[in-house]
Design an enzyme around this catalytic site. Structure first.
Site, PDB file in Angstrom:
ATOM      1  N   SER A   1      11.399 -16.605-105.045  1.00  0.00           N
ATOM      2  CA  SER A   1      10.796 -15.762-106.081  1.00  0.00           C
ATOM      3  C   SER A   1      11.556 -15.805-107.399  1.00  0.00           C
ATOM      4  CB  SER A   1      10.687 -14.311-105.587  1.00  0.00           C
ATOM      5  OG  SER A   1      11.945 -13.828-105.161  1.00  0.00           O
TER       6      SER A   1
ATOM      7  N   ASP B   1      14.480  -2.572-107.599  1.00  0.00           N
ATOM      8  CA  ASP B   1      14.602  -4.032-107.655  1.00  0.00           C
ATOM      9  C   ASP B   1      15.668  -4.418-108.670  1.00  0.00           C
ATOM     10  OD1 ASP B   1      14.376  -6.747-107.731  1.00  0.00           O
ATOM     11  OD2 ASP B   1      12.243  -6.811-108.233  1.00  0.00           O
TER      12      ASP B   1
ATOM     13  N   HIS C   1      15.235  -9.316-109.137  1.00  0.00           N
ATOM     14  CA  HIS C   1      14.379 -10.067-110.041  1.00  0.00           C
ATOM     15  C   HIS C   1      14.591  -9.598-111.478  1.00  0.00           C
ATOM     16  CE1 HIS C   1      12.385 -10.210-106.024  1.00  0.00           C
ATOM     17  NE2 HIS C   1      12.342 -11.491-106.347  1.00  0.00           N
TER      18      HIS C   1
END
Length: 374
Positions: free
Chosen positions: A129, A351, A354
């Site tokens: 990702s 998160d 990311h």
């Protein structure tokens, strides 16, 4: 051209030459492939002494009102997990930082120039990702350059593609969590550290940008395999840095055996850091990247390097073909403010892995552009 103009040009040439000669610290960089590198190298020999001290990956972040590179609300390619403004992030200063190397000029990204130079070519990101993060960033940067241009967006697993039709440039993502294979067998899901079966889908690309590390440390229910296989032996588990080294070595051998680097340029994205532990930058009371609005100041990250970096550099030192390391770890470590944190549309909880778009991956692509367009 005045003295200031000549000085700026010399700094730019030094920066790009150093990017190709110095940043990986493994071997002289010797791509040609019809992109003017031979002439650039000839010019570079005259400036080698100055270029040797130029490192685009060492520097600091500076506030710049001319950023970001694009408006996230105008980009049709951003997935909810990276679209921080759409999902309620209240601050915007994190969008305004520009990477400033200590002794080099980093050329600003020029999307029309990128599309023109790579007309008819395929740019492929291969990885997890974090590769997706960088892929969507590049697509947005190119879209901002030609906002009225026609695109064709095909999204599927494992291969997705965004084609800028006027230029015939395809920016692609091949999802491969570990680069090496995971195979369903009678005993369960087996991570095969010495096997790459999906590589046949990669070799048609003109530019390959590989990445893996994010998932090598996952354990428990988030671990997508049950056993590890290597050298004909099956293991219930293995030291993760050792496993990473073995898997990355298999990938390196695959590159040496399968990629024609006279026509295909190969990059390794580098290790993207996380910011779950605020003690790394001296804020013991903070909850990871939550509510972080500014980068770490200066050019040093208090916690030091990520252990996986040494594995990457060791493996790349053994590759006989030219593979360029986009050494983005330090500049990304300094951006504790750049993560979606609680403002992700698809990632529950906090998160700190990311990156928001627009954001830090745009700089990764600025560095990619500098290497590709010499």
């Amino acid at each position: 051209m005045g003295n200031s103009g000549r000085s700026s040009l010399l700094l730019c040439c030094c920066s790009l030459l150093s990017l190709l000669l110095s940043a990986t610290a493994y071997r002289p960089y010797h791509w040609d492939g019809g992109h003017g590198l031979a002439a650039g190298m000839a010019r570079g020999r005259r400036a080698r002494a100055a270029a040797a001290s130029c490192n685009l990956f060492q520097g600091s972040w500076v506030y710049d009102e001319s950023y970001p590179a694009y408006n996230s609300s105008a980009c049709p390619f951003i997935d909810p997990e990276f679209d921080c403004q759409r999902y309620g992030r209240p601050d915007k200063d994190y969008l305004k930082y520009r990477w400033n190397p200590d002794s080099c000029d980093l050329p600003r990204f020029n999307g029309v120039d990128f599309l023109t130079k790579y007309k008819g070519k395929k740019i492929m990101f291969v990885g997890d990702s974090l590769s997706k993060n960088q892929w969507m960033s590049l697509a947005c940067m190119l879209h901002a350059a030609v906002p009225d241009g026609k695109t064709n967006y095909t999204k599927s697993t494992p291969l997705s593609s965004i084609t800028f039709q006027e230029y015939g440039v395809s920016v692609m993502l091949y999802h491969s969590t570990y680069l090496v294979d995971i195979v369903n067998e009678t005993i369960g899901r087996v991570l095969k550290l010495d096997s790459i079966q999906s590589g046949s889908a990669w070799i048609a690309a003109d530019v390959l940008i590989f990445n893996t590390w994010h998932w090598w440390t996952h354990i428990g229910t988030s671990q997508p395999w049950d056993y590890i296989e290597y050298g004909g032996q099956t293991y219930k588990d293995m030291d993760r840095l050792e496993a990473f080294s073995k898997g990355l070595t298999t990938w390196a051998k695959w590159v040496d055996s399968n990629v024609n680097t006279t026509t295909t340029k190969v990059f390794f994205q580098g290790i993207s850091p996380t910011h779950y532990n605020a003690t790394e930058w001296g804020e013991a009371s903070s909850k990871g990247c939550a509510n972080q609005t500014d980068p770490v100041s200066g050019s040093t990250y208090p916690a030091g390097p990520v252990p996986a970096q040494s594995v990457v550099k060791s493996v790349l030192s053994g590759v006989s073909k030219p593979v360029f390391l986009l050494d983005v770890t330090l500049l990304s470590q300094l951006r504790k403010d750049g993560h979606p944190s609680a403002y992700s549309g698809e990632h529950p909880g906090m998160d700190c892995s990311h990156w928001c778009l627009a954001g830090v991956p745009d700089t990764w692509n600025q560095l990619l552009y500098a290497a590709l367009t010499l």
